[in-house]
Design an enzyme around this catalytic site. Sequence first.
Site, PDB file in Angstrom:
ATOM      1  N   GLN A 155       0.815  -1.212   0.000  1.00  0.00           N
ATOM      2  CA  GLN A 155       0.000   0.000   0.000  1.00  0.00           C
ATOM      3  C   GLN A 155       0.850   1.264   0.000  1.00  0.00           C
ATOM      4  O   GLN A 155       0.380   2.336  -0.352  1.00  0.00           O
ATOM      5  CB  GLN A 155      -0.909   0.007   1.239  1.00  0.00           C
ATOM      6  CG  GLN A 155      -1.953  -1.081   1.250  1.00  0.00           C
ATOM      7  CD  GLN A 155      -2.713  -1.119   2.555  1.00  0.00           C
ATOM      8  OE1 GLN A 155      -2.961  -0.073   3.169  1.00  0.00           O
ATOM      9  NE2 GLN A 155      -3.076  -2.312   2.998  1.00  0.00           N
ATOM     10  N   CYS A 156       2.100   1.135   0.419  1.00  0.00           N
ATOM     11  CA  CYS A 156       3.001   2.288   0.454  1.00  0.00           C
ATOM     12  C   CYS A 156       3.993   2.192  -0.702  1.00  0.00           C
ATOM     13  O   CYS A 156       4.276   1.104  -1.212  1.00  0.00           O
ATOM     14  CB  CYS A 156       3.766   2.339   1.778  1.00  0.00           C
ATOM     15  SG  CYS A 156       2.702   2.458   3.226  1.00  0.00           S
ATOM     16  N   THR A 157       4.513   3.339  -1.113  1.00  0.00           N
ATOM     17  CA  THR A 157       5.537   3.354  -2.150  1.00  0.00           C
ATOM     18  C   THR A 157       6.868   3.055  -1.488  1.00  0.00           C
ATOM     19  O   THR A 157       7.488   3.931  -0.877  1.00  0.00           O
ATOM     20  CB  THR A 157       5.581   4.728  -2.856  1.00  0.00           C
ATOM     21  OG1 THR A 157       4.275   5.028  -3.346  1.00  0.00           O
ATOM     22  CG2 THR A 157       6.558   4.714  -3.997  1.00  0.00           C
TER      23      THR A 157
END
Length: 689
Positions: A563-565
Amino acid sequence: MTSAGYPSKPAGAMAVVDFAPLLPAPERLLPAPEVNFWLRMTEKKLDELRLDQRALDIIGYYEAPQFDKVPPKVCITSEAFSENPCGFPSGSVPIKGDLKNFNTSEEFREFLKGEARTARITQATSLLREDILSGSALEDPVRLRPMHMVAFADLKKYLFAYTVAFPVLSPPTELAWKKVDEPKLATTLASRTLGKVAHALRGEDAKFRDAGAFLLLRSGEAAEWALQPLAALKDKSKLEGAQVALAFVDPAAAEAPSWPLRNLLLAVAHYFPGKWQVLAFRDRHLGEGAETAADVRSVVFSVEVTKEGAEACLASSPPPEETRKGGWSKIQHFDLTAFLDKKRIAADAVDLNVKLMKWRLLPELKPERMKELRVLMLGSGTLGCSVARNLMGWGVRKMTFVDSGKVSLSNPVRQSLFTHQDAADGRSKSLAAAQAVQAVMPDAEVESVQLEIPMPGHPHQNRAALDQAVKKLSDLIDSHDVVCMLTDSRESRWLPSLLVGAAQRRPRREGDPLPPLGMTVALGFDSFLVSRQSYLESPAACYFCNDMNAPADSLAFRTLDQQCTVTRPGLSGLSSSTAVELIAALVQHPDGFAAPYGPQTKQSCLGVVPHQVRGYVADYRLSPAETEPFKNCICCSQGVMERYEEEGLEFIARIVTNSAELEKISGLQAMQAAVREDDVLAFDEFDDF
């Protein structure tokens, strides 16, 4: 006699100056550069001169005084660098010269110390001597009023130091011009004659309007005074039997005449020595309304000029040192910041950094091309913030941020336009980014748009909202020069890439605006991609040309790390700066955004312009590449483009609901079906290639 040594002047009468025993030194001219002159000089230095220290021709003016007790001054305006200034006041007198601006304060101070300054006056007075002897100064009396300005401009602080010389040739004391007590002219010059002089100065005849000095002639006591150009002094036969006087426009307000008289008397002494009555004309307002002598300021005096005095100045070249006078003004300082808006100062400081590249390194650079770009940033997160920072460094002012998210607590450390307070307040990313840019660059023209970009495989519950979002995105793309696709999911780049590609295909008539450039920046863990897509007739692969499947929903069923870069922190800065530098190189290229890339193609002044750049942080490597479009691309292929052009919003609505249709339309599905199993080569780690 008055206590000052001058006669008192009855109301309405002409003043007669009583010089005793010698003609006193005329009042010096004071340089008066206006604020707009320094602004224009700043532009000249940055955009034209740069490191060139050659002297530039300048022109100023002086005029008869409007008020008492005002020192004679030379006005130097923003038109100082014009060949034919049109903004000088009616009745003013031009004074021409040059301006030499030094690159460093040390050079300026060195000039002031002695030899160079003395040499400049020697050169100026030698030219003055030649003009008088050749008669050029009589044909064009402006030559009798040389002006030389030297300056140093500290353009980082907007501070200017300057001094101005008004060179003259003056006879030694023992041969100085003597006063003569013959004030006959004062009793015969009525306001009618002064009005005639004023009218000539305001008229269209340049030989009087710009001369600033001329002769007054009449055939007898009862005759009218007539104006004649100074050139009449070269033919004495035309002056025989006539009453002759000398007149000049005098910027002095005191009884004593001003500096322009000095070289004028020298020229008269050379051609027609003897006793002269001189009109110091100070009434340029006469003739504009009712004729009256009540406010007459002009004065008359008599002086004897000798051939010996003229010869002392003109006999040798260069003229004797004791006859050369520089007339230098005091060194003065001007602080332009006191007159500028702080936003203007900040804007100019930004442009200064870019313009300085032209001085030594890239004379062919055209910074205004970057400054005028309109850049659309789709995504206001890690990449959007970094791209904006680099664009500001190039002086780009016009940006639009598009995003649908809010600043979260994890953002500020990697997204340089945000603060902890933005996250604590849950502010819109696009709005916070736009305001941060304006805080850094006050004259930036930044907009923010809260918009969720429609994506393949992400069905919309509301068709009207979908149509509105597509229309809004299409309008944004059409109104910008560069579209940067900086979002954090693959499928969110599909619709912008499609719209940019469609813009290239529209029929275009001469004068129509050019389509935007599509630029994609994407991040991996320790690698990145910067890619530009096809532009008009210059083909290149789009972001989806390597895909073998239609884009689908990549946001669902993701774990926390997905969900995070998750990338190395320095990657966004490297990729963003590469993208902006590629844009800058394209802007400077002769073919612009349509610049080709290959071994035999032209380069930009900033270097090569690859279609694509891949970066690898693990081994600190950049790989530029030439690309070509894939004929079965799910975004830019002929089939997809034609279907969008035919069906428009209906097509997009279907793809948003079911992106798999793209594989059929593009021909990708048929291509895959045609591949036989035995056409596929399989390798393992032990096989040799």
